[in-house]
Design a protein around this motif. Structure first.
Motif, PDB file in Angstrom:
ATOM      1  N   ASP A   1       1.971   4.480  -9.212  1.00  0.00           N
ATOM      2  CA  ASP A   1       1.663   3.056  -9.267  1.00  0.00           C
ATOM      3  C   ASP A   1       0.272   2.809  -9.844  1.00  0.00           C
TER       4      ASP A   1
ATOM      5  N   LEU B   1       3.960   8.229  -5.059  1.00  0.00           N
ATOM      6  CA  LEU B   1       4.235   6.867  -5.484  1.00  0.00           C
ATOM      7  C   LEU B   1       2.941   6.100  -5.736  1.00  0.00           C
ATOM      8  N   LYS B   2       1.911   6.367  -4.934  1.00  0.00           N
ATOM      9  CA  LYS B   2       0.618   5.710  -5.150  1.00  0.00           C
ATOM     10  C   LYS B   2       0.015   6.149  -6.479  1.00  0.00           C
TER      11      LYS B   2
ATOM     12  N   ASN C   1       0.857  -1.181   0.000  1.00  0.00           N
ATOM     13  CA  ASN C   1       0.000   0.000   0.000  1.00  0.00           C
ATOM     14  C   ASN C   1       0.894   1.233   0.000  1.00  0.00           C
ATOM     15  N   SER C   2       1.109   1.797  -1.159  1.00  0.00           N
ATOM     16  CA  SER C   2       1.954   2.983  -1.268  1.00  0.00           C
ATOM     17  C   SER C   2       1.142   4.232  -0.960  1.00  0.00           C
ATOM     18  N   THR C   3       1.841   5.334  -0.709  1.00  0.00           N
ATOM     19  CA  THR C   3       1.186   6.608  -0.397  1.00  0.00           C
ATOM     20  C   THR C   3       1.836   7.721  -1.211  1.00  0.00           C
TER      21      THR C   3
END
Length: 125
Positions: free
Chosen positions: A35, A31-32, A26-28
């Motif tokens: 992604d 980067l999220k 779970n990126s934030t």
């Protein structure tokens, strides 16, 4: 369809917790966003090319019947997601059948890649 399947698949994973060997990261932040756009496009394109094109053309001469080839590619697509639990395996198999039928109907890969991307985007967003 993904949201409709979430509760039964969650219950399946809860009933067999030893089948869940990992989770998706779970990126934030930025980067999220990166992604969710580029990462999911790469995943959708690579999986569809491999399972809907390469495996489909590899299995068709041996299975003879298109129905068995659709089921074989879909089960392999589901098995590819083995590490994330039985619920995700079942979900991926169901979506694999849907994507394979979509490819047979449209005869073009890009709508299937787009559908796969949108399903993943809804699931991970």
């Amino acid at each position: 369809m993904d949201r409709f399947l979430q509760l039964p698949l969650y219950l399946l994973d809860a009933a067999f917790p030893a089948t869940v060997l990992g989770v998706y990261p779970n990126s934030t932040g930025w980067l999220k966003s990166f992604d969710l756009t580029f990462g999911l496009v790469l995943v959708a394109a690579s999986e569809e090319i491999f399972f809907r094109q390469y495996i489909w053309h590899g299995f068709r001469p041996y299975l003879g019947n298109d129905t068995f080839a659709v089921l074989a590619t879909s089960v392999l697509f589901g098995a590819y997601h083995w590490w994330s639990g039985l619920g995700n395996v079942l979900s991926a198999t169901i979506f694999g059948i849907f994507f394979m039928l979509m490819l047979r109907r449209s005869s073009a890969l890009w709508p299937v890649v787009l559908a796969h991307y949108l399903v993943d985007l809804i699931h991970f967003a």
